[in-house]
Design a protein around this motif. Structure first.
Motif, mmCIF file in Angstrom:
data_model
loop_
_atom_site.group_PDB
_atom_site.id
_atom_site.type_symbol
_atom_site.label_atom_id
_atom_site.label_comp_id
_atom_site.label_asym_id
_atom_site.label_seq_id
_atom_site.Cartn_x
_atom_site.Cartn_y
_atom_site.Cartn_z
ATOM 1 N N LEU A 55 26.470 -7.495 13.339
ATOM 2 C CA LEU A 55 26.194 -7.591 11.803
ATOM 3 C C LEU A 55 25.300 -6.484 11.493
ATOM 4 C CD1 LEU A 55 26.270 -10.961 10.353
ATOM 5 C CD2 LEU A 55 28.188 -9.591 10.216
ATOM 6 N N GLU A 56 25.603 -5.515 10.815
ATOM 7 C CA GLU A 56 24.751 -4.471 10.681
ATOM 8 C C GLU A 56 23.538 -4.848 9.803
ATOM 9 O OE1 GLU A 56 24.335 -0.299 8.042
ATOM 10 O OE2 GLU A 56 26.245 -0.804 9.180
ATOM 11 N N ARG A 57 22.328 -4.702 10.262
ATOM 12 C CA ARG A 57 20.956 -5.106 9.704
ATOM 13 C C ARG A 57 20.879 -3.923 8.407
ATOM 14 N NH1 ARG A 57 15.564 -6.683 12.464
ATOM 15 N NH2 ARG A 57 14.215 -7.011 10.600
ATOM 16 N N GLU A 58 20.530 -4.744 7.233
ATOM 17 C CA GLU A 58 20.433 -4.049 5.991
ATOM 18 C C GLU A 58 18.904 -3.764 5.904
ATOM 19 O OE1 GLU A 58 22.736 -2.851 3.988
ATOM 20 O OE2 GLU A 58 24.148 -3.483 5.554
ATOM 21 N N THR A 59 17.831 -4.202 6.541
ATOM 22 C CA THR A 59 16.635 -3.817 6.448
ATOM 23 C C THR A 59 15.777 -3.538 7.482
ATOM 24 O OG1 THR A 59 16.162 -5.483 4.579
ATOM 25 C CG2 THR A 59 14.319 -4.774 5.551
ATOM 26 N N ALA A 60 15.336 -2.530 7.440
ATOM 27 C CA ALA A 60 14.801 -1.825 8.598
ATOM 28 C C ALA A 60 13.466 -2.487 9.124
ATOM 29 C CB ALA A 60 14.284 -0.238 8.698
ATOM 30 N N PRO A 61 12.969 -2.757 10.345
ATOM 31 C CA PRO A 61 11.736 -3.772 10.748
ATOM 32 C C PRO A 61 10.708 -2.944 10.358
ATOM 33 C CG PRO A 61 13.324 -3.289 12.522
ATOM 34 C CD PRO A 61 13.962 -2.614 11.706
ATOM 35 N N ALA A 62 9.505 -3.635 9.808
ATOM 36 C CA ALA A 62 8.519 -3.164 9.496
ATOM 37 C C ALA A 62 7.803 -2.057 10.586
ATOM 38 C CB ALA A 62 7.406 -4.106 8.943
ATOM 39 N N GLY A 63 7.326 -0.888 10.084
ATOM 40 C CA GLY A 63 6.692 0.030 10.761
ATOM 41 C C GLY A 63 6.382 1.156 10.120
ATOM 42 N N ALA A 64 5.855 2.210 11.006
ATOM 43 C CA ALA A 64 5.587 3.626 10.468
ATOM 44 C C ALA A 64 6.660 4.473 10.351
ATOM 45 C CB ALA A 64 4.424 4.062 10.917
ATOM 46 N N HIS A 65 6.909 5.237 9.235
ATOM 47 C CA HIS A 65 7.928 6.148 9.046
ATOM 48 C C HIS A 65 7.405 7.419 8.421
ATOM 49 C CE1 HIS A 65 9.789 2.446 9.335
ATOM 50 N NE2 HIS A 65 10.929 3.156 9.893
ATOM 51 N N THR A 165 18.804 6.212 15.433
ATOM 52 C CA THR A 165 18.905 5.257 16.609
ATOM 53 C C THR A 165 17.817 4.198 16.914
ATOM 54 O OG1 THR A 165 18.524 6.910 18.383
ATOM 55 C CG2 THR A 165 20.942 6.452 17.488
ATOM 56 N N CYS A 166 16.458 4.885 16.298
ATOM 57 C CA CYS A 166 15.510 4.173 16.567
ATOM 58 C C CYS A 166 14.839 3.304 15.322
ATOM 59 C CB CYS A 166 14.224 4.831 17.114
ATOM 60 S SG CYS A 166 14.515 5.781 18.408
ATOM 61 N N TYR A 167 15.877 3.224 14.358
ATOM 62 C CA TYR A 167 15.332 2.672 12.859
ATOM 63 C C TYR A 167 15.507 1.389 12.828
ATOM 64 C CZ TYR A 167 15.379 2.956 7.778
ATOM 65 O OH TYR A 167 15.085 2.453 6.414
ATOM 66 N N GLY A 168 16.684 1.113 13.642
ATOM 67 C CA GLY A 168 16.478 -0.606 13.356
ATOM 68 C C GLY A 168 17.851 -1.137 12.660
ATOM 69 N N LEU A 239 4.959 6.660 5.511
ATOM 70 C CA LEU A 239 5.082 5.453 5.011
ATOM 71 C C LEU A 239 4.781 4.245 5.954
ATOM 72 C CD1 LEU A 239 8.647 6.564 3.784
ATOM 73 C CD2 LEU A 239 6.802 6.725 2.522
ATOM 74 N N GLU A 240 4.733 2.951 5.284
ATOM 75 C CA GLU A 240 4.672 1.893 6.373
ATOM 76 C C GLU A 240 5.299 0.811 5.725
ATOM 77 O OE1 GLU A 240 3.098 -0.029 9.505
ATOM 78 O OE2 GLU A 240 2.456 1.993 9.059
ATOM 79 N N GLY A 241 6.019 0.052 6.571
ATOM 80 C CA GLY A 241 6.682 -1.037 5.921
ATOM 81 C C GLY A 241 7.905 -1.298 6.032
ATOM 82 N N ALA A 242 8.496 -2.464 5.734
ATOM 83 C CA ALA A 242 10.076 -2.625 5.901
ATOM 84 C C ALA A 242 10.799 -1.956 4.945
ATOM 85 C CB ALA A 242 10.630 -4.080 6.167
#
Length: 275
Positions: A55-65, A165-168, A239-242
């Protein structure tokens, strides 16, 4: 638990959560195992030849972007030979808006997650047309084509391969999130500042003040301004967060890391080469 895969079709890696691991979430090759509907189910005695789709994840894990938003007119002033910069390539109505360069998981070396060496080579050499086509919903593709003029030059394939590909999440969610954040920027006082000053000089201080007004006190300290040939070419926003499609730019910027202002400012270029 299985969180997602690095591409919708022909995935090479799954993202999994390993409780108590360091790090907790990590990418593993598909050949390491296969997904099952429930952990309590009995695992087959022999591996399946083709794993069930994750299943495709709809929320990216919390982190810096970093959200990289380009001023397309300045980009085309410097690179008029690019396909997206030729006459008629981009609608004139979009000339006073920021365009999407990318949404980049941090740190900077967090790139090409689970990407085969051949595809990474194509991406690094600028042979983006030869990268695999992306599995996007029609609505997402339409939003992306409007937000990213560089999609004409297959920039979206490069951005997914290097950063997405590193976004989650899967491809579709990645670009939905990126375009949703860009829409918020284009609906703010920051875009209004640029639109009102086409052909004139705008300082990085003015830009940072506009971010404070639009997204809260201190937001401007998370913005780096890039310039070239006396023109403002891009804003890079910490940015920072999910991140999900409903996440506000304000809450992500508020938690972002402070950065240097970058260049002191420059001209807001108008549409058309030499203007």
């Amino acid at each position: 638990p299985l969180l997602g895969k690095n591409r919708a079709d022909s995935a090479s890696h799954y993202q999994v959560r390993v409780e108590g691991g360091q790090p907790t979430e990590r990418w593993v090759e598909i050949s390491c195992g296969y997904p099952v509907p429930d952990a309590a189910d009995t695992i087959p005695s022999s591996p399946r030849t083709s794993p069930e789709p994750a299943l495709e994840r709809e929320t990216a894990p919390a982190g810096a972007h970093v959200l990289a938003a380009s001023w397309q007119q300045a980009f085309c002033e410097i690179r008029p030979y690019r396909s997206e910069c030729r006459d008629g390539a981009s609608p004139a109505a979009e000339s006073d808006r920021f365009s999407l360069h990318g949404l980049w998981p941090q740190p900077r070396d967090n790139v090409y997650c689970g990407v085969p060496a051949a595809e990474r080579g194509l991406s690094e050499r600028g042979l983006w047309r030869r990268l695999p086509a992306l599995d996007l919903e029609d609505a997402t593709r339409a939003r992306l084509n409007r937000a990213m003029p560089g999609a004409i030059s297959y920039l979206h394939r490069h951005e997914w391969t290097k950063h997405g590909t590193c976004y989650g999440t899967g491809e579709d969610a990645y670009f939905r999130h990126a375009t949703a954040l860009l829409d918020q920027l284009n609906g703010s006082q920051v875009r209004a500042l640029f639109a009102a000053n086409v052909g004139r000089h705008v300082s990085s201080r003015q830009i940072r003040d506009a971010f404070d007004q639009a997204f809260g006190r201190g937001a401007g300290g998370r913005v780096k301004v890039s310039c070239s040939d006396g023109m403002i070419t891009e804003l890079r926003i910490g940015l920072e967060g999910a991140i999900s499609e409903d996440t506000t730019l304000e809450e992500l910027v508020r938690r972002g890391r402070r950065v240097s202002a970058g260049c002191r400012g420059g001209r807001v270029d108008a549409a058309g080469v030499g203007r």
